[in-house]
Design a protein around this motif. Structure first.
Motif, short mmCIF file in Angstrom:
data_model
loop_
_atom_site.label_atom_id
_atom_site.label_comp_id
_atom_site.label_asym_id
_atom_site.label_seq_id
_atom_site.Cartn_x
_atom_site.Cartn_y
_atom_site.Cartn_z
N PRO A 72 66.09 1.36 43.29
CA PRO A 72 67.11 2.00 44.20
C PRO A 72 67.57 3.46 43.70
N LEU A 73 67.36 3.85 42.59
CA LEU A 73 67.66 5.03 42.07
C LEU A 73 67.11 6.06 43.12
N PHE A 74 66.05 6.06 43.48
CA PHE A 74 65.28 6.86 44.32
C PHE A 74 65.76 7.08 45.54
N ASP A 75 66.73 6.06 46.06
CA ASP A 75 67.35 6.41 47.35
C ASP A 75 68.45 7.38 47.38
N ASP A 76 68.91 7.94 46.13
CA ASP A 76 69.94 9.08 46.06
C ASP A 76 69.09 10.22 46.10
N PRO A 77 69.23 11.09 47.15
CA PRO A 77 68.60 12.40 47.51
C PRO A 77 68.74 13.31 46.10
N ALA A 78 69.78 13.37 45.42
CA ALA A 78 69.85 14.34 44.23
C ALA A 78 69.11 13.71 43.26
N VAL A 129 65.65 16.14 41.98
CA VAL A 129 65.59 16.56 40.32
C VAL A 129 64.25 16.14 39.88
N VAL A 130 64.04 14.92 40.07
CA VAL A 130 62.84 14.28 39.62
C VAL A 130 61.60 15.02 39.97
N VAL A 131 61.29 15.14 41.45
CA VAL A 131 60.11 15.72 42.09
C VAL A 131 60.02 17.08 41.81
N ASP A 132 61.12 17.91 41.58
CA ASP A 132 61.25 19.17 41.08
C ASP A 132 60.68 19.45 39.57
N ARG A 150 54.94 23.89 45.73
CA ARG A 150 56.15 23.73 46.21
C ARG A 150 56.42 23.23 47.56
N THR A 151 55.37 23.72 48.42
CA THR A 151 55.18 23.28 49.71
C THR A 151 54.80 21.61 49.65
N ALA A 152 53.88 21.29 48.94
CA ALA A 152 53.49 20.00 48.68
C ALA A 152 54.65 18.85 48.26
N THR A 153 55.46 19.61 47.24
CA THR A 153 56.58 18.94 46.89
C THR A 153 57.50 18.70 48.02
N GLU A 154 57.75 19.67 48.94
CA GLU A 154 58.79 19.30 50.18
C GLU A 154 58.12 18.29 51.14
N GLN A 155 56.74 18.31 51.18
CA GLN A 155 56.26 17.17 52.10
C GLN A 155 56.07 15.87 51.32
N VAL A 156 55.90 15.79 50.09
CA VAL A 156 56.02 14.50 49.24
C VAL A 156 57.48 13.72 49.67
N LEU A 157 58.46 14.97 49.38
CA LEU A 157 59.86 14.28 49.51
C LEU A 157 60.47 13.26 50.67
N GLU A 160 75.33 3.01 36.25
CA GLU A 160 76.15 2.62 37.33
C GLU A 160 75.29 1.36 38.15
N GLN A 161 73.99 1.39 37.97
CA GLN A 161 73.00 0.34 38.60
C GLN A 161 73.20 -0.80 37.55
N ALA A 162 73.16 -0.56 36.29
CA ALA A 162 73.14 -1.79 35.32
C ALA A 162 74.76 -2.40 35.37
N VAL A 163 75.69 -1.62 35.53
CA VAL A 163 76.82 -2.00 35.39
C VAL A 163 77.20 -2.98 36.82
N GLU A 164 76.77 -2.39 38.03
CA GLU A 164 76.70 -3.29 39.28
C GLU A 164 75.95 -4.52 39.32
N SER A 165 74.63 -4.38 38.46
CA SER A 165 73.92 -5.74 38.49
C SER A 165 74.68 -6.40 37.55
N TYR A 166 75.22 -6.13 36.36
CA TYR A 166 75.99 -7.21 35.81
C TYR A 166 77.14 -7.84 36.37
N ASP A 167 77.78 -6.97 37.10
CA ASP A 167 79.09 -7.55 37.93
C ASP A 167 78.84 -8.56 38.71
N VAL A 168 77.52 -8.72 39.40
CA VAL A 168 77.10 -9.65 39.99
C VAL A 168 76.88 -10.98 39.24
#
Length: 283
Positions: free
Chosen positions: A42-48, A52-55, A80-87, A242-250
């Protein structure tokens, strides 16, 4: 004497639970490959995070291309263009899942190679492949780029701490067995079984709350510090925590719900026992 043994059994049951619940979560969420993939995907659902990863991957492609001068300028624009398309490409999410799988296999499943120098690794090769393939399609030629891109993560101390934790948590199944057996023994030995059951429930709720607090403190502490030579992990570290904490909260919530159920059962049992005693006529 039975009350003393019952109380001791309650303490054993709750202590074993305090070990078994976080240990089981660690094994199922971090050590298990599918659990780890589910945690970080789910981390990759965050645009930020995604940007950063693809850049970073795009920069790595250019650094490793060996091009200079006009060729480098043209190639960089294409990358750079390929990167924008990949996003906006569905291949990107699939590549990120593969990053999680490969990294987990290097760090956990397989014997870590000596090249890691006792550290963890983040294998970004699948993302490099997606960007390079897109750039090659646009250019009509193959960029002379090595596709392997593994980032060293953490320190040898982090690795050693992880290995020690893994050695400890692997016995979570035994912890569950001890907790269940001790709980049954506590109820069986108790003079007032309803009260003992309710006490176990209160204890479970406290264990759930206590372990959740420990995880909230321990996870960010484990992820802090200078852990990578790439800016990628600097962007995703907070989200991973944050994901780990949310996971353990379950898991903690499920434990607390079990405790509430035991409290209700115990109180009903206690109420009926008292009603039965009052209903017995005096001799």
């Amino acid at each position: 004497m039975r009350s003393v043994w019952s109380t001791l059994m309650v303490l054993v049951a709750l202590t074993a639970t305090a070990y078994a619940v976080p240990a089981a979560w660690f094994e199922r969420t971090v050590v298990d490959e599918e659990g780890f993939v589910a945690l970080v995907s789910p981390l990759f659902d965050d645009p930020a995070v995604r940007d950063v990863v693809v850049d970073d991957v795009s920069d790595a492609v250019m650094e490793r291309s060996g091009l200079d001068g006009a060729a480098a300028v043209v190639a960089e624009r294409v990358v750079r263009t390929a990167t924008e398309q990949v996003l906006v490409s569905p291949e990107l999410s699939a590549a990120w899942v593969e990053v999680a799988r490969r990294s987990h296999r290097i760090d956990v499943t397989d014997l870590p190679p000596e090249s890691l120098e006792g550290r963890f690794a983040l294998d970004l090769t699948p993302l490099v492949e997606v960007v390079v393939d897109q750039a090659n399609t646009t250019l009509g030629v193959d960029l002379p780029v090595g596709r392997d891109y593994v980032v060293l993560v953490g320190t040898p101390e982090h690795r050693q701490a992880f290995d020690r934790l893994r050695d400890v948590t692997r016995w979570w199944g035994a912890g569950v067995a001890v907790a269940v057996a001790a709980a049954i023994g506590a109820v069986a030995l108790g003079r007032n079984r309803g009260a003992v059951t309710a006490l176990l429930g209160v204890g479970l709720v406290l264990v759930a709350a206590g372990t959740a607090v420990v995880v909230r403190v321990a996870v960010p502490a484990a992820l802090s510090g200078d852990q990578t030579e790439s800016r990628v992990l600097g962007a995703v570290t907070e989200r991973i925590g944050e994901q780990a904490v949310e996971s353990y909260d379950v898991w903690a919530t499920a434990t607390a719900v079990g405790g509430v159920v035991l409290i209700v059962v115990g109180l009903v049992w206690l109420s009926r026992s008292r009603a039965s005693r009052r209903a017995v006529p005096a001799p």
